[in-house]
Design a protein around this motif. Sequence first.
Motif, mmCIF file in Angstrom:
data_model
loop_
_atom_site.group_PDB
_atom_site.id
_atom_site.type_symbol
_atom_site.label_atom_id
_atom_site.label_comp_id
_atom_site.label_asym_id
_atom_site.label_seq_id
_atom_site.Cartn_x
_atom_site.Cartn_y
_atom_site.Cartn_z
ATOM 1 N N ILE A 77 46.345 10.773 45.882
ATOM 2 C CA ILE A 77 45.565 11.735 46.669
ATOM 3 C C ILE A 77 46.066 11.796 48.102
ATOM 4 N N ALA A 78 46.271 10.629 48.719
ATOM 5 C CA ALA A 78 46.714 10.593 50.113
ATOM 6 C C ALA A 78 48.102 11.206 50.267
ATOM 7 N N TYR A 79 49.005 10.880 49.357
ATOM 8 C CA TYR A 79 50.372 11.381 49.474
ATOM 9 C C TYR A 79 50.435 12.889 49.235
ATOM 10 N N SER A 80 49.624 13.387 48.312
ATOM 11 C CA SER A 80 49.594 14.836 48.067
ATOM 12 C C SER A 80 49.127 15.580 49.310
ATOM 13 N N GLY A 81 48.078 15.071 49.970
ATOM 14 C CA GLY A 81 47.611 15.693 51.208
ATOM 15 C C GLY A 81 48.658 15.635 52.298
ATOM 16 N N PHE A 82 49.378 14.524 52.368
ATOM 17 C CA PHE A 82 50.450 14.379 53.357
ATOM 18 C C PHE A 82 51.550 15.414 53.134
ATOM 19 N N VAL A 83 51.924 15.632 51.876
ATOM 20 C CA VAL A 83 52.976 16.606 51.554
ATOM 21 C C VAL A 83 52.543 18.015 51.965
ATOM 22 N N ILE A 84 51.288 18.358 51.709
ATOM 23 C CA ILE A 84 50.778 19.672 52.110
ATOM 24 C C ILE A 84 50.818 19.817 53.636
ATOM 25 N N GLY A 85 50.426 18.767 54.356
ATOM 26 C CA GLY A 85 50.472 18.801 55.816
ATOM 27 C C GLY A 85 51.885 18.956 56.342
ATOM 28 N N THR A 86 52.841 18.292 55.707
ATOM 29 C CA THR A 86 54.239 18.388 56.130
ATOM 30 C C THR A 86 54.782 19.796 55.924
ATOM 31 N N LEU A 87 54.450 20.394 54.782
ATOM 32 C CA LEU A 87 54.848 21.784 54.548
ATOM 33 C C LEU A 87 54.218 22.700 55.603
ATOM 34 N N GLY A 88 52.987 22.381 56.020
ATOM 35 C CA GLY A 88 52.341 23.150 57.084
ATOM 36 C C GLY A 88 53.100 23.054 58.391
ATOM 37 N N CYS A 89 53.684 21.873 58.692
ATOM 38 C CA CYS A 89 54.508 21.720 59.902
ATOM 39 C C CYS A 89 55.710 22.651 59.833
ATOM 40 N N GLY A 90 56.306 22.739 58.655
ATOM 41 C CA GLY A 90 57.473 23.598 58.497
ATOM 42 C C GLY A 90 57.166 25.075 58.638
ATOM 43 N N LEU A 91 55.912 25.456 58.415
ATOM 44 C CA LEU A 91 55.520 26.861 58.496
ATOM 45 C C LEU A 91 54.861 27.217 59.825
ATOM 46 N N ALA A 92 54.630 26.221 60.697
ATOM 47 C CA ALA A 92 53.926 26.463 61.962
ATOM 48 C C ALA A 92 54.800 27.276 62.921
ATOM 49 N N PRO A 93 54.291 28.435 63.431
ATOM 50 C CA PRO A 93 55.104 29.286 64.316
ATOM 51 C C PRO A 93 54.965 28.967 65.806
ATOM 52 N N THR A 94 53.939 28.202 66.192
ATOM 53 C CA THR A 94 53.699 27.949 67.616
ATOM 54 C C THR A 94 53.463 26.464 67.869
ATOM 55 N N TYR A 95 53.500 26.094 69.146
ATOM 56 C CA TYR A 95 53.260 24.705 69.533
ATOM 57 C C TYR A 95 51.871 24.237 69.108
ATOM 58 N N ASN A 96 50.866 25.056 69.347
ATOM 59 C CA ASN A 96 49.500 24.662 69.011
ATOM 60 C C ASN A 96 49.319 24.460 67.511
ATOM 61 N N LEU A 97 49.883 25.352 66.715
ATOM 62 C CA LEU A 97 49.759 25.216 65.258
ATOM 63 C C LEU A 97 50.571 24.025 64.756
ATOM 64 N N LEU A 98 51.671 23.710 65.430
ATOM 65 C CA LEU A 98 52.440 22.525 65.056
ATOM 66 C C LEU A 98 51.612 21.265 65.286
ATOM 67 N N VAL A 99 50.895 21.230 66.412
ATOM 68 C CA VAL A 99 50.016 20.093 66.693
ATOM 69 C C VAL A 99 48.936 19.984 65.620
ATOM 70 N N VAL A 100 48.369 21.115 65.214
ATOM 71 C CA VAL A 100 47.339 21.113 64.171
ATOM 72 C C VAL A 100 47.914 20.591 62.857
ATOM 73 N N ALA A 101 49.109 21.062 62.493
ATOM 74 C CA ALA A 101 49.735 20.629 61.241
ATOM 75 C C ALA A 101 50.097 19.151 61.285
ATOM 76 N N ARG A 102 50.570 18.661 62.445
ATOM 77 C CA ARG A 102 50.892 17.245 62.576
ATOM 78 C C ARG A 102 49.627 16.406 62.443
ATOM 79 N N THR A 103 48.530 16.913 62.975
ATOM 80 C CA THR A 103 47.259 16.203 62.864
ATOM 81 C C THR A 103 46.821 16.117 61.406
ATOM 82 N N ALA A 104 46.980 17.222 60.664
ATOM 83 C CA ALA A 104 46.604 17.242 59.253
ATOM 84 C C ALA A 104 47.481 16.293 58.433
ATOM 85 N N ALA A 105 48.789 16.295 58.707
ATOM 86 C CA ALA A 105 49.692 15.384 57.997
ATOM 87 C C ALA A 105 49.336 13.934 58.293
#
Length: 405
Positions: A77-105
Motif C-alpha cells: 500500500i505504501a509503495y503504491s502510493g509513493f509511485v503515484i506521488g512520484t508520477l505526480g512530480c513528473g507531471l507537475a508544471p509549476t514550482y507550487n505543484l511540484l512541492v505538493v507532489a513531493r509532499t504527497a510522495a
Amino acid sequence: MSRSEKLLLLVLACLNFTHIMDFMIMMPMGPQLMRYFHLSPQQFSFIVSAYSLSAGISGFAFSFFADRFPRKYILLIAYSGFVIGTLGCGLAPTYNLLVVARTAAGMFGGIIGAQVLSIVSDTFPYERRAQAMSIVMTAFSVASVLGVPVGLYLATEFSWHAPFLAVGAMGVLVIGLVWAYVPLLDGHLLRGEQRPNAFSVITNIWHNPNQLRALWLTGTIMLGHFSIIPFISPYLVANVGFSENNLYLIYAVGGALTIFSAPVVGKIADKRGKLPVFTVFAVLSLLPIYLITSMPPASLTYVLFVSGLFFIFSNGRLIPTQAMTASVVTPQQRGGFMSINQSLQLLMQSVATYGAGLIIQKSPNGQLQNYWLVGLLAMVAIFASIFIARTVQPIDAPISATAEV
C-alpha cells in the motif's frame, strides 16, 4: 544464505533503488531546478524538506498501527502510493505543484523505509543482520552509479520531468515483484487480548531509555549528514567551478565504490562488532565533510577523490547504525519502533536541509556563502553521535557480541 533469502533481499533492493532514486535525483538537479524556477537556496531547500517533513509526519502517525498488519500488505500500500506521488512530480508544471507532489510522495515514502528494515530484521538474526542490511543498501550504490547519471541525462535531453516519470514507471514493475516474492510476514502479530493498544509504541519507547538513546543517535546523525547533502551539487557548480554536465560522475564514482565497500563493511560489522565499525567510519567521515564544504576551485580528479571518500565513509557509518537501531526492540514492537525511527530520521532531514538553507546565502555573483559553517556544524553532530552510539545496547545480540560492544 538460502535462495529465498537472496530473492527477498533482491526484491527489497529493487524497491529501495526506486525509493532512493526518487529522493537522490533532487540533489544533482538542484542547479537545473534553481535556474528553471528562479529559486533561492531557501526555496530549493523547501522542495527537498517538503518530502522529508511529510514523510516524517506520516511515518510517525503510522507507527501506531505498523505492528497490527502483515508487513507485506503495508509495504504494498505504501509503495503504491509513493509511485503515484512520484508520477505526480513528473507531471507537475509549476514550482507550487511540484512541492505538493513531493509532499504527497513523502507521505507514503515515509512508511517504506521502516517496513524494509523491519522485514530484514524479522527475517535475519542479529549475527547476520548487518550483512543483509548491506545487501539491501547496495540499492543506494546502484542508484548512484546508474540511476543518477541516467536521470541527469534524461533531465538534460528532455526536461526535469523525465527522471520522475522514469522512476514511476519502474515502480509499477516493482509492485509486481513485491506481490510475487515478498512473503506475508505476519509472525509478529499478536492475537485477541494479547494485542497491545495502538499507542503502546509511544509508551514503550518513553519508558525504555535504550530505545530513546537509539532514536537520539538517529536524529543526531541525520542532522549532521543532511545539512550538507542537498547543497553539494549547487556548491560545486557555483563555487568550485565544477561543470554541471559532470555532476553525474560524483554519484557514479561514489556509488561504484560503495557497491564494493558496503558488503565488506557489513561482514566486518557482523564479525568485529557494530559499534567499533561505526566509530571508525564516523571519525573517517569528518575529513571529507570538511574538504567538501570548504573546497576552493579544484580539478575534476580532486573533486571525485574527495566525494568518493565521502560516499564510502558515510555509507560505512550508516550500515552498523541501522543494524544497531533495529536491534533494540522485539519483533512484536519492531514495526512501530522503526516507523518512529524512520519518522525522526526524515524530520531531522527536513530540519537539517531547511536550516542549512537559512544559513547558506547566495552572493550577487551566484556563489554560495557560509557552506563552511554548515560543514562545521555537521562535523560536531557526527562526532557527538559516536558517544551516543556507545550507550545503545542491542537486546537480541548474542552474549559474545554484546560483550564486544
